[in-house]
Design a protein around this motif. Structure first.
Motif, PDB file in Angstrom:
ATOM      1  N   TRP A 202       0.796  -1.209   0.000  1.00  0.00           N
ATOM      2  CA  TRP A 202       0.000   0.000   0.000  1.00  0.00           C
ATOM      3  C   TRP A 202       0.842   1.278   0.000  1.00  0.00           C
ATOM      4  O   TRP A 202       0.326   2.381  -0.231  1.00  0.00           O
ATOM      5  N   TRP A 203       2.095   1.167   0.287  1.00  0.00           N
ATOM      6  CA  TRP A 203       2.917   2.345   0.550  1.00  0.00           C
ATOM      7  C   TRP A 203       2.992   3.295  -0.646  1.00  0.00           C
ATOM      8  O   TRP A 203       3.032   4.517  -0.482  1.00  0.00           O
TER       9      TRP A 203
ATOM     10  N   ARG B 247       5.631  -5.249  -7.802  1.00  0.00           N
ATOM     11  CA  ARG B 247       4.318  -5.903  -7.822  1.00  0.00           C
ATOM     12  C   ARG B 247       3.253  -4.818  -7.648  1.00  0.00           C
ATOM     13  O   ARG B 247       3.053  -4.305  -6.549  1.00  0.00           O
ATOM     14  N   TYR B 248       2.603  -4.499  -8.753  1.00  0.00           N
ATOM     15  CA  TYR B 248       1.608  -3.427  -8.777  1.00  0.00           C
ATOM     16  C   TYR B 248       0.243  -3.988  -8.408  1.00  0.00           C
ATOM     17  O   TYR B 248      -0.214  -4.982  -8.975  1.00  0.00           O
ATOM     18  N   ASN B 249      -0.425  -3.328  -7.460  1.00  0.00           N
ATOM     19  CA  ASN B 249      -1.714  -3.794  -6.962  1.00  0.00           C
ATOM     20  C   ASN B 249      -2.856  -3.200  -7.790  1.00  0.00           C
ATOM     21  O   ASN B 249      -3.138  -2.003  -7.700  1.00  0.00           O
ATOM     22  N   ILE B 250      -3.507  -4.038  -8.612  1.00  0.00           N
ATOM     23  CA  ILE B 250      -4.734  -3.607  -9.293  1.00  0.00           C
ATOM     24  C   ILE B 250      -5.860  -3.737  -8.280  1.00  0.00           C
ATOM     25  O   ILE B 250      -6.381  -4.839  -8.042  1.00  0.00           O
ATOM     26  N   ALA B 251      -6.216  -2.639  -7.659  1.00  0.00           N
ATOM     27  CA  ALA B 251      -7.205  -2.676  -6.592  1.00  0.00           C
ATOM     28  C   ALA B 251      -8.612  -2.805  -7.149  1.00  0.00           C
ATOM     29  O   ALA B 251      -8.882  -2.435  -8.300  1.00  0.00           O
ATOM     30  N   GLY B 252      -9.498  -3.333  -6.314  1.00  0.00           N
ATOM     31  CA  GLY B 252     -10.898  -3.399  -6.704  1.00  0.00           C
ATOM     32  C   GLY B 252     -11.600  -2.081  -6.418  1.00  0.00           C
ATOM     33  O   GLY B 252     -12.397  -1.597  -7.205  1.00  0.00           O
TER      34      GLY B 252
ATOM     35  N   ILE C 174      -9.246   1.784   8.144  1.00  0.00           N
ATOM     36  CA  ILE C 174      -8.633   2.837   8.954  1.00  0.00           C
ATOM     37  C   ILE C 174      -7.344   3.358   8.342  1.00  0.00           C
ATOM     38  O   ILE C 174      -7.125   4.562   8.229  1.00  0.00           O
ATOM     39  N   ARG C 175      -6.460   2.439   7.923  1.00  0.00           N
ATOM     40  CA  ARG C 175      -5.159   2.868   7.399  1.00  0.00           C
ATOM     41  C   ARG C 175      -5.331   3.539   6.047  1.00  0.00           C
ATOM     42  O   ARG C 175      -5.890   2.955   5.113  1.00  0.00           O
ATOM     43  N   LEU C 176      -4.839   4.764   5.942  1.00  0.00           N
ATOM     44  CA  LEU C 176      -4.994   5.497   4.690  1.00  0.00           C
ATOM     45  C   LEU C 176      -4.252   4.830   3.547  1.00  0.00           C
ATOM     46  O   LEU C 176      -4.688   4.883   2.396  1.00  0.00           O
ATOM     47  N   ASP C 177      -3.096   4.195   3.834  1.00  0.00           N
ATOM     48  CA  ASP C 177      -2.329   3.589   2.742  1.00  0.00           C
ATOM     49  C   ASP C 177      -3.053   2.395   2.141  1.00  0.00           C
ATOM     50  O   ASP C 177      -2.858   2.071   0.970  1.00  0.00           O
ATOM     51  N   SER C 178      -3.913   1.728   2.913  1.00  0.00           N
ATOM     52  CA  SER C 178      -4.612   0.546   2.389  1.00  0.00           C
ATOM     53  C   SER C 178      -6.002   0.872   1.845  1.00  0.00           C
ATOM     54  O   SER C 178      -6.759  -0.032   1.505  1.00  0.00           O
ATOM     55  N   GLN C 179      -6.334   2.140   1.765  1.00  0.00           N
ATOM     56  CA  GLN C 179      -7.570   2.554   1.100  1.00  0.00           C
ATOM     57  C   GLN C 179      -7.292   2.665  -0.394  1.00  0.00           C
ATOM     58  O   GLN C 179      -7.166   3.740  -0.965  1.00  0.00           O
ATOM     59  N   MET C 180      -7.194   1.498  -1.032  1.00  0.00           N
ATOM     60  CA  MET C 180      -6.759   1.442  -2.426  1.00  0.00           C
ATOM     61  C   MET C 180      -7.904   1.788  -3.384  1.00  0.00           C
ATOM     62  O   MET C 180      -8.976   1.197  -3.311  1.00  0.00           O
TER      63      MET C 180
ATOM     64  N   TYR D 101     -16.345  -5.242   5.821  1.00  0.00           N
ATOM     65  CA  TYR D 101     -16.230  -4.095   6.728  1.00  0.00           C
ATOM     66  C   TYR D 101     -15.004  -4.197   7.643  1.00  0.00           C
ATOM     67  O   TYR D 101     -14.978  -3.619   8.718  1.00  0.00           O
ATOM     68  N   SER D 102     -13.990  -4.905   7.188  1.00  0.00           N
ATOM     69  CA  SER D 102     -12.736  -4.999   7.934  1.00  0.00           C
ATOM     70  C   SER D 102     -12.057  -3.635   7.988  1.00  0.00           C
ATOM     71  O   SER D 102     -12.193  -2.822   7.075  1.00  0.00           O
ATOM     72  N   THR D 103     -11.306  -3.409   9.052  1.00  0.00           N
ATOM     73  CA  THR D 103     -10.549  -2.154   9.175  1.00  0.00           C
ATOM     74  C   THR D 103      -9.230  -2.209   8.429  1.00  0.00           C
ATOM     75  O   THR D 103      -8.513  -1.208   8.360  1.00  0.00           O
ATOM     76  N   LYS D 104      -8.877  -3.389   7.857  1.00  0.00           N
ATOM     77  CA  LYS D 104      -7.525  -3.587   7.320  1.00  0.00           C
ATOM     78  C   LYS D 104      -7.362  -3.145   5.872  1.00  0.00           C
ATOM     79  O   LYS D 104      -6.690  -2.170   5.569  1.00  0.00           O
TER      80      LYS D 104
END
Length: 505
Positions: free
Chosen positions: A57-58, A88-93, A103-109, A221-224
């Motif tokens: 996520w960084w 490794r590029y994350n194609i997010a959904g 909660i973590r802003l970096d994982s709000q992909m 609805y996970s916070t991760k």
């Protein structure tokens, strides 16, 4: 050999020294380590693919800053830095825009698609992931000719899921991709890959459509973060088959399908046994994570003979010894690299998040302020959003003892649990990376007698101590080779790299 009377005399001297508080200094024991070409890892025709990191996520978190994005490209991917080559590029959904549970802003992909009310349909948004793309493009350029781009997915877009949430199903062990959307999801990943490869001119070489798909770690609805369960067997096999069709549809037949990025080698082996025969033929490489290392040798022995094999994610929050100070976590990472590559026979080793900690005066809720680098931590650097800078740790320099010298195309040679070697046949170079996880110095004799010819000089670099006053890729005095090998002292709590040129098999 000493006579009995001499042994008794020496024993009496030792006792007297101890009685009067004298410090007894014993001569160094010298371990012999044999570096033998016969122990070469044969995975991928004995060609090492390289080193890397996932960008999620960084990269999503720091990509707003051109300054930091260029810094990470130079520090992590250029040969003046770590020389990583795998991205490794994350194609997010992308989650439902009405949700705010992560909660973590970096994982709000952000996902690549959104609902267009005018068109009454979901359409592609080519600017949604600008932050991660900013880091990717700069890093790809910095890596140069060795750049290797793999794309991966953690979840389908939320509107394709059973729960309507990209964090997982409401029941953790249930699949979250609706059955009618397997083709659409595969098309989503294939088209995004097409855009990266053909429009952005970033050569996508492989695609992994699942991420830890059968761990049971993903719930709505996970916070991760994003996550999606795909059951071992039919679900995973169907996705792999659909992915193959979609890549062909977009003219991407040369893109390797990697599977299945399970959390442990043991789980990956279970998945391999349950893939359909069609899926097994399609799969071009096996990816495994080693957050749980169970089953490394078994997976390596079985799979590496028939497929290429990567450690596609790894790291941990651990240290080797409390007395090691700032080298505790770096030495743990070094041991993990040696054991992962040696036991699995992996042809690549990829860190999960090279930056896991952030500092910001503006928002301290999501960040790990005041990171204690003498304790356990993930990643190798800290992003300082207040100063727009990347702050390095000793873990960065320990990783560089491997990545700067063991390069793509070299052949890895197994040695022991504290050491790994690599041979560059083209340039006739031998590299040895040795780790000393003990406080006490130790001496080793490196036996090179199985090589037909070696240079007479060994060059060495070392990392140890603290980030403020320790050694960081410190160049050591050259060592002479005598009698088909050389002796070197490994300082306590250190990582040392030895380079020998003009080596012939």
């Amino acid at each position: 050999m000493l006579a009995p009377s001499q042994l008794v005399f020496m024993e009496e001297i030792v006792i007297l020294m101890l009685l009067f508080g004298a410090r007894l200094v014993l001569p160094d024991e010298i371990d012999t380590v044999r570096v033998e070409p016969k122990n070469v890892i044969t995975t991928n025709e004995s060609k090492f693919d390289g080193w890397g990191t996932s960008l999620g996520w960084w990269a999503n978190r720091i990509g707003y800053s051109d300054e930091m994005s260029q810094q990470v490209a130079d520090l992590f991917f250029s040969t003046d830095g770590l020389g990583l080559n795998i991205m490794r590029y994350n194609i997010a959904g992308g989650d439902n825009p009405l949700h705010n549970h992560v909660i973590r802003l970096d994982s709000q992909m952000p996902g690549w698609m959104y609902y267009d009310s005018a068109a009454n349909d979901y359409v592609y948004d080519y600017q949604s992931d600008a932050n991660q793309l900013n880091v990717l493009e700069r890093s790809y350029k910095a890596a140069g000719k060795d750049a290797y781009l793999e794309v991966y997915s953690s979840s389908p877009p939320y509107f394709m899921t059973e729960s309507g949430c990209s964090s997982g199903n409401t029941a953790t062990r249930k699949d979250n991709l609706k059955k009618q959307y397997y083709t659409d999801f595969a098309d989503y990943l294939a088209y995004t890959s097409f855009y990266l490869k053909k429009i952005k001119e970033l050569n996508v070489r492989s695609l992994s459509p699942m991420n830890e798909p059968s761990t049971g770690n993903w719930w709505a609805y996970s916070t991760k973060q994003e996550g999606c369960n795909f059951s071992i067997g039919a679900s995973q096999s169907n996705l792999i088959t659909e992915m193959h069709r979609s890549l062909k549809k977009y003219g991407l037949e040369d893109v390797i399908i990697a599977a299945g990025d399970e959390a442990s080698p043991e789980q990956q082996l279970k998945a391999w046994h349950m893939y359909s025969d069609t899926a097994k033929k399609i799969i071009g490489r096996i990816n495994t994570h080693t957050f749980d290392t169970t089953g490394r040798c078994v997976l390596g022995n079985e799979v590496s003979k028939i497929k290429n094999l990567w450690v596609s994610e790894s790291d941990g929050c651990a240290i080797v010894d409390e007395r090691a100070g700032e080298m505790g976590s770096p030495l743990w990472l070094s041991k993990r690299i040696i054991e992962d590559v040696s036991y699995l026979g992996a042809s690549a080793w990829v860190l999960w998040q090279i930056i896991d900690n952030h500092v910001s005066d503006a928002d301290t809720i999501e960040f790990a302020d005041n990171l204690n680098v003498s304790s356990a931590y993930r990643g190798v650097a800290v992003a300082n959003h207040t100063t727009d800078s990347i702050e390095l740790t000793q873990k960065y320099y320990a990783l560089g003892q491997f990545t700067r010298h063991i390069r793509p195309g070299m052949s890895i040679i197994r040695c022991n649990e504290d050491m790994i070697a690599a041979y560059d046949k083209k340039n006739e170079k031998l590299v040895i990376v040795a780790v000393n996880t003990k406080k006490r110095d130790k001496s080793c004799f490196y036996d090179l007698s199985k090589f037909s010819k070696t240079n007479r000089v060994v060059y060495a670099t070392r990392t140890r101590g603290s980030i403020v006053d320790g050694e960081h890729w410190c160049i050591l005095d050259p060592i002479k080779i005598r009698k088909h090998g050389f002796t070197a002292k490994l300082k306590g709590f250190s990582v040392t790299t030895f380079i020998i040129n003009h080596v012939k098999l």
